[in-house]
Structures are given as C-alpha cells and as structure tokens.
Design an enzyme around this catalytic site. Sequence first.
Site, PDB file in Angstrom:
ATOM      1  N   CYS A   2      49.758  29.816  43.412  1.00  0.00           N
ATOM      2  CA  CYS A   2      49.514  29.844  44.834  1.00  0.00           C
ATOM      3  C   CYS A   2      48.115  29.340  45.138  1.00  0.00           C
ATOM      4  O   CYS A   2      47.404  28.871  44.266  1.00  0.00           O
ATOM      5  CB  CYS A   2      49.657  31.276  45.354  1.00  0.00           C
ATOM      6  N   LEU A  56      58.214  34.015  40.487  1.00  0.00           N
ATOM      7  CA  LEU A  56      58.837  35.273  40.063  1.00  0.00           C
ATOM      8  C   LEU A  56      59.230  36.071  41.295  1.00  0.00           C
ATOM      9  O   LEU A  56      58.438  36.153  42.242  1.00  0.00           O
ATOM     10  CB  LEU A  56      57.859  36.099  39.215  1.00  0.00           C
TER      11      LEU A  56
END
Length: 629
Positions: A2, A56
């Site tokens: 990110c 995830l």
Amino acid sequence: MCGIAGLVDFRRQSSKENLQKMTDVLFHRGPDDGGYFFEGFEQSQVGLGHRRLSILDLSNHGHQPMAFGHLTMVYNGEVYNFKEIRSELERQGYSFESHSDTEVILKAYHKWGIEAVHSFNGMFAIAIFDSQKQTLTLIRDRAGVKPLYWYQKDGLFMFASELKSFHEHPAFVKELNHDGLALFLQYGYIPQPHTIFNHTYKLKAGHSLELNIQNSELNITKYWDVIDCYNQPKLDISEQEAMDETERLLKSACEYRMVSDVPVGMFLSGGYDSSAVTALLQSERTEKLKTFSIGFHEEKFNEAHHAKKVAEYLGTDHAEYYCTQKDALEILPKLPEIWDEPFGDASAIPTTLVSQLARKDVTVSLSADGGDEIFGGYDKYTGIQRKMRAFNKIPGFLQAPTRFALGSKLTQYAAEKVGVFNARDRLNRFSQMIGENEKGLLKKGSQVFTDQDLNRFLLNKLNPVKTEFDAEINQAWLDNVLAIDYKTYQLDGILTKVDRATMSVSLEGREPLLDYRVIDFVAKLDPKLKINNNNKKYLLKKITHKYLPKEIMDRPKMGFGVPIFDWFKAELKDYLMNYLSEDRLKQGGIFNVQEVLKLRDRYLAGQDVNINQIWFLLMFEMWRERWMH
C-alpha cells in the site's frame, strides 16, 4: 502492499482535505481502497491516510486506518509470519475479526508495544497513533524494503511512503538539500537518512521513530542492524551443515512469500539468485509458477535466453518481453514522476517494463534482490581484494601519508599529461584509492562523481556528510564490504528501484533473500563460503546446482545492464541540449555551467567520457523541472 501518509500539525492549520490529497497522490500504490483518520486535539491535529492494494483478506475487514482500543494504525507491506503471531495472541486472550496481517500487527503492538517488531518477519512501514499516550510511532523493516520518509518544520510533522505526498500539503517547504544533491551525483541515489530536500529524511532501515504529540519531542531508535549480524561469533560448522541450514532457511523464506489471496509470480533473470529462488519454489509445488523476464535484442545485454533455459528446465509458466528503444523512450519522461527523488540507475527502465509485464497476470511478484550482497556476488568485491593485495606490495616505508602524496602526484600527472579524458579520469580515481582500506575502496569505487569532481561541478562548496559508507565495522574485509553494501547500494539503490517500479503499476514486490533469518545465519559463516578462490557466491551456487545442472548456470555474471546509451545516441542529444542548456543551467544556479557544458559537448563529440556523469546530470535536471517549479 500500500501507500501511507500522515501528519501531526502543532499549528492546527491542516485540514482533512490536505490529508486526503497527500494520501490519494499515492493511488498507484493502492488502487483498491482508501481510508483517512483525521482528528483535532487541544494542541495539535493528527491525520493518518492509507491507499490499499488488497493482497490478504480481500474483504472490508482489511480496511485501514484500523483501530483497536486507543490505537489507530496505517501500514504498508506484509508480515509473513502473521499466523504464528496470531496464534500466540489468541493464547493471550485476543480475538480477531479478519484474516489480515494488519489486525495481527495492531494487536501485537497493543500487547507488546514496540518490542512486537522483533517478532515481525516481513517488509513494512508502519504508523501507529496512540491517543492514550499521545504518541505517533513509525517503524521501518530491517532491510528497508519498504520506504518511509518524514518531514519536520515550523510545527508541522509529516510522513509518507513517497516524497510526492509532501508536495500536496500547502505548508511543505521544498528547499533543495545541497548535501543530498552531492550524494546523488556521487552514488546515483541518496543514502539514508538523507534526502533531496531540507527538513526531510528517510527513516533508516531497522529503526523506529516516536513523536510525542504533547511536547513535539522526537526520538529515533535502532532495533536491528546488519552490522550486528556480522559482529556475532563465527559458527564452527562444516560446509555441508552450512549448506543444509542455508537451504532450509531459503526454502522457508520463499514459502512465506507465497502466502497471498491473489496470484503470485517471480522475476527470473537466469542468474543464480533468481534461478535459486525459482527452483526452490517450483520444487515444492505441482502447479506451474509464473515467471517473467525482460530481454534485449542487443546480445551483450541479453539474459532472456538464459532465463528461458532455466524456466524450461524447471517447468515454469514463463513469459518474456523484449525491451526496445521505443519502450525505453516512452518511459524516460516518466522517470522523475515515478522516482520523485533524483535516481540514476538506468535499469529502472527495464525494471518498470518487467513490472508492467508481470502485472498483466499477477498482483505479487517475487524478486531475488539481496543475493549478491549476502553471498558475495559482485565483481567489485574481488576487485577490492585485488587492489588491497596490490597496495600491500608497496614497500613498508611508503606508509599512508607517503601513499597519499604519491596519489596526489599521480593525480597531477593525470591532469597534465594524459590527453584522453576518461583514461585521465580513471588514473585520477585509481590514484585517490592508494592507501585506502576495503571500506574506503568500496566507497570511492562506488562514486561516479568524486569529491574533486563535485568541487568543480557544484557552485556550493562540498560539505562532507556521514553516510552508511562510514559505518563502523571491523571484521574480515569481505564481511565489512558486504555489510556496508547491504546498507547502501542494496537499500537506497536496488530496493528503491524495485519498490517504485513495481508500485508504479500496483504490483507488490517481495524479497525472499532479504528474510532477516537468512542474513543473520549467513553473516556468521566463514567468508570463504561466500568467495572461495575467486569463485563468487560459492555457497549459493552449490545449493542451486542441486536443482539446476551446472552447465545451464555456469557463465559470466552479467548484472542488469541496459543498452540505454546505445539507444539514446540520437534521442539523448535532444534531451541534453534541452536539459543541459546554458540558459537552463544558469537559471538553476546550482552548477558550474562551463564544466557541465564541457562534459556535455565532449560526449556529443563522441569523446570517451564517463557516461554515468552525463546521465546523472540529466536525471537531476529532469527531476528539478518536475518537482522544483
């Protein structure tokens, strides 16, 4: 994987919109989701922003900022052993709503505080706001795979994954840091903790930063250092035992990095590092691993056919792309945007292309960076050894002061007598190395512009600054250069290149060879298991040959070379005449204009010059146009 950004404003003059802009300029790092926390307190405002690339737990349970009790967190990266940590926390009475590593990190910090970082095996840049203690804590992973910048001036503190976030805040003062510029010109990257701007820093790898929001005090603490690995006692074990344990650790590191809820692939160059990782992974699974490589039509730069042979032998699902001059020319103008700090490694171009290729099929790609710095793979290491042996043959009465005097005489001779510019440059460099130890040889050998060059080219007087090249380590010569290379070229050169290239196309890059357990073990091994009778990467090669025939692998090391300067002969002229024009250089007020023009014109006239000096100056001027206007 990110992008994160945030602020603490002690002036209370920021807005949530400022935070959103700082965060959303990182959209390429996380196009799947965004989140913002912004809160005003009596003496400050605190903001945390997050852009998410879902890897995830693809559900909303993985949304950030994530809060638990008095803690709010944003985070970039992966903690691969989160399931083991989660099990331990469950035994301690914690329960979990998601299957994400984010929640595990947050609750581990809740339980153990900053000590939790010692249990994290992964790559990460973490920011945690504690409303109870009124602190903001930043943490960067051990090897520095994930970037983390911070800025502090006039009551405003900011942090971000990339420098471009800071430009989105109206209070950011973008002043050129002349020390940072000098470091860039020397190395082609800016070594931690320095950056190209004043008041702006990289959080060093293996460090945490705590900002006290009540009194604005800031403390930086080291929790891990590769030098500590090398300072451990050497292991008294056999070569076979060393090989078995290294292989076990490499397998474990590779398998950890396959944990994902999205497709995973592998960058495969055909060299020992990427071939070893690919072989270890493919040997453990029946489904075909997706592998990707970049080729060049220019044979002396092309490794694609080697990669293809490895892929065919291992049975991977292989894709290759041949990089052309047209591809390179399309990426060239984008470089200052992707690398928003001056960056000089021309292989950034094919790294971006292989990332684009992989992103068509996968969201995660493994890369084998770290093999050379851990196992002793670069030619420069054996070159340093040869120079040290040569210098040691200089008679004893020519001790250091005399050697340096000899060096300055050679320099003078080079300047006066040798007509060919680049030959003179090389003789000059060699003379500067006489009498240096291996650390000095690594440092000076890494420089594209020497100190003397910079004093000629820069208007600002050169101010020597301390970097990791000056790190204190006193082990065997090879241990010393491996440790320093791990903290310099690998960290701010290679890892910066791979992070920005992969994230520019929203691809997560993972680095199995940088699992801290690998370096912790290999650093304790006899250096002869790394370079043995001039045979580089001795131990890694022996492990690789268990999976791949020696005849496929045995060939001279190529490195990720790029035919940029062959391609750009014509096109580069236009770039140089534009960006290194007399008017532009005068307007910049940074360089000795005549020195730059002399170098530029020598190159354009086909004379033998150091092409990297030309490239670095071009990269800086392109960066300056994009970010300083």
